[in-house]
Design a protein around this motif. Structure first.
Motif, short mmCIF file in Angstrom:
data_model
loop_
_atom_site.label_atom_id
_atom_site.label_comp_id
_atom_site.label_asym_id
_atom_site.label_seq_id
_atom_site.Cartn_x
_atom_site.Cartn_y
_atom_site.Cartn_z
N SER A 80 1.60 9.79 -5.01
CA SER A 80 2.12 11.07 -4.52
C SER A 80 3.20 11.65 -5.43
O SER A 80 3.38 12.87 -5.51
N GLY A 98 -5.05 -0.92 -2.14
CA GLY A 98 -5.35 0.14 -1.19
C GLY A 98 -5.99 -0.32 0.10
O GLY A 98 -6.36 0.50 0.94
N LYS A 101 0.84 -1.21 0.00
CA LYS A 101 0.00 0.00 0.00
C LYS A 101 0.86 1.25 0.00
O LYS A 101 0.57 2.23 -0.71
N LEU A 154 -4.80 1.02 -5.95
CA LEU A 154 -5.55 1.97 -5.12
C LEU A 154 -6.98 2.17 -5.63
O LEU A 154 -7.60 3.20 -5.37
N GLU A 201 0.82 4.16 -2.80
CA GLU A 201 0.60 5.56 -2.42
C GLU A 201 1.77 6.44 -2.84
O GLU A 201 1.59 7.62 -3.19
#
Length: 460
Positions: A36, A73, A28, A100, A32
């Motif tokens: 980002s 996610g 995860k 995600l 992420e």
């Protein structure tokens, strides 16, 4: 102290904190990071590599499933348990993986999830390497993560940046040894639990800490009830039958005539929780999944059989237990891949012994003595799971761990706090033994019971 009880006691799913919870968190985190960094829309291919202990026992511990859930996610504390099999089956059928739940790519677990059985990465045996590629094979991002026990993960980037040291000054009473902790307690005239609370409240309010720990106890009690209720055969192929429901029924029907019925109750709870863990149910790391039954069983014993039970005592119990886990995490390890099972059941038993002693009014010296006794008689315990599953001998070891904790606490409370071996000396010994222990006895299923028990046994 560089970790919080929020990290030491975390809600997750079985069967392994190092091999299930940690990889799910790492996957995860990588997904992420892609988002980002603004790279998610460009991703066309992912490649995941597992090394060392993660590769050797990953399938038995559900590491492959955890990685796919993490990439989608999901978090271990809130993933709906009833959708897991259907969701993972869909990925294997369609070769479609949602990252995600925002970007779907082609992903074939048989090709893009690679187990390096004969290789390990530097720093830790539980290593993972993630690669993300754009169209045409251009590499977008690579990161290495290590699952270092109890669901804790750390990336190579964080290791390089010294992230753990950066947290050192964020608390008023840092400690890495019991000598340090004891000095804080004596100087401030406070208990171990009170020092831990002061550290925790450097990060969040006291009510948040108290509410979190009471919720942790609630989830532990739910795992006990689920373990008592759920019957059948545990997954994985060993044909291990759940025993907790029958043990519970026998205890309910047997009355209190047997002078050892107290021990039977504690053993039953330890088995119930770890059978839930083995089945992939919801449990609390304490400090790991493989040892998740010891602390709930000790708390159950305290609630059912000892005086002065209260929510305040539960909070003190978990704070005290957490302090002992901190000592092992930084003085040795709570990872079976590094220490063998002394790093899981041994640590949990030591935590439970100290916590029981504290809530029963033991002195600071008696708390240390109890923790030391419990670990002293787990030194050298191997991690050799049959078939790579957290079942044999792991489930029964939770029962043995809580019994040793109770015995250690009673021995410490019967003394005057005058003892020869310190907790710090035992932790140092544990670390040395773990370093000397052959790697085949450290969560690889290449030695011990794992190679001497036939995998086709109908029941064990």
């Amino acid at each position: 102290m560089l970790v919080s009880v929020f990290e030491l006691f975390s809600i997750g799913v079985g069967p392994s904190s190092s091999h299930t919870l940690g990889p799910m968190r790492a996957a995860k985190k990588f997904a992420e990071l892609l988002e980002s960094e603004g790279l998610l829309d460009q991703v066309e291919k992912l490649e995941l590599e597992l090394f060392g202990s993660l590769a050797l026992t990953g399938l038995g511990h559900g590491t492959d499933k955890a990685l796919l859930l993490g990439l989608a996610g999901y978090s271990a504390h809130d993933v709906p348990l009833d959708i897991i099999d259907e969701y993972l089956g869909s990925i294997r059928r369609t070769h479609q993986l949602p990252i995600l739940m925002k970007k779907t790519i082609k992903f074939n677990p048989d090709r893009h999830l690679i187990f390096h059985m004969d290789r390990r990465l530097p720093y830790h045996s539980n290593g993972m390497r993630f690669h993300a590629f754009a169209k045409g094979g251009k590499k977008l991002l690579k990161e290495v993560y290590y699952s270092v026990g109890g669901g804790f993960i750390i990336s190579y980037s964080e290791l390089q940046a010294g992230v753990e040291e950066q947290r050192k000054m964020e608390i008023p009473f840092p400690f890495r040894t019991f000598k340090d902790l004891k000095a804080h307690c004596i100087k401030e005239n406070k208990t171990v639990a009170e020092i831990m609370m002061l550290n925790e409240t450097a990060w969040r309010t006291k009510s948040e800490v108290e509410n979190y720990l009471i919720n942790i106890w609630r989830v532990m009690q739910e795992s006990i009830q689920n373990g008592i209720k759920n019957e059948g055969i545990l997954p994985g192929g060993l044909q291990v039958k759940r025993r907790a429901p029958a043990l519970y029924k026998r205890l309910m029907e047997g009355g209190d005539e047997d002078p050892l019925h107290v021990i039977d109750w504690a053993s039953m709870v330890g088995i119930a929780v770890n059978e839930e863990n083995a089945a992939g149910g919801r449990i609390v790391t304490a400090p790991t999944n493989g040892a998740a039954g010891v602390i709930p069983a000790a708390l159950f014993y305290y609630k059912k059989f000892l005086p002065d039970y209260s929510e305040k005592k539960v909070i003190d119990f978990l704070l005290t237990a957490g302090s002992i886990a901190v000592l092992y995490k930084f003085g040795a390890s709570i990872s079976a891949a590094e220490m063998g099972c002394q790093g899981e059941i041994g640590v949990a038993s030591s935590m439970a012994a100290a916590a029981l002693t504290a809530v029963m009014g033991g002195s600071l010296a008696q708390v240390e003595n109890a923790a030391e006794i419990a670990m002293e008689h787990h030194l050298g315990t191997t991690c050799d799971p049959v078939g790579g599953l957290v079942q044999i001998p792991c489930i029964e070891r939770n029962a043995m761990g809580v019994v040793k904790a109770i015995n250690a606490s009673r021995l410490a409370l019967s003394g005057n706090g005058d003892f020869r071996v310190t907790l710090d000396e035992v932790i140092n010994s544990m670390r040395e033994i773990g370093m000397d222990m052959s790697s085949k006895y450290k969560e690889t299923s290449t030695g011990g019971l794992a190679t001497n028990v036939p995998l086709n046994l109908p029941e064990c």
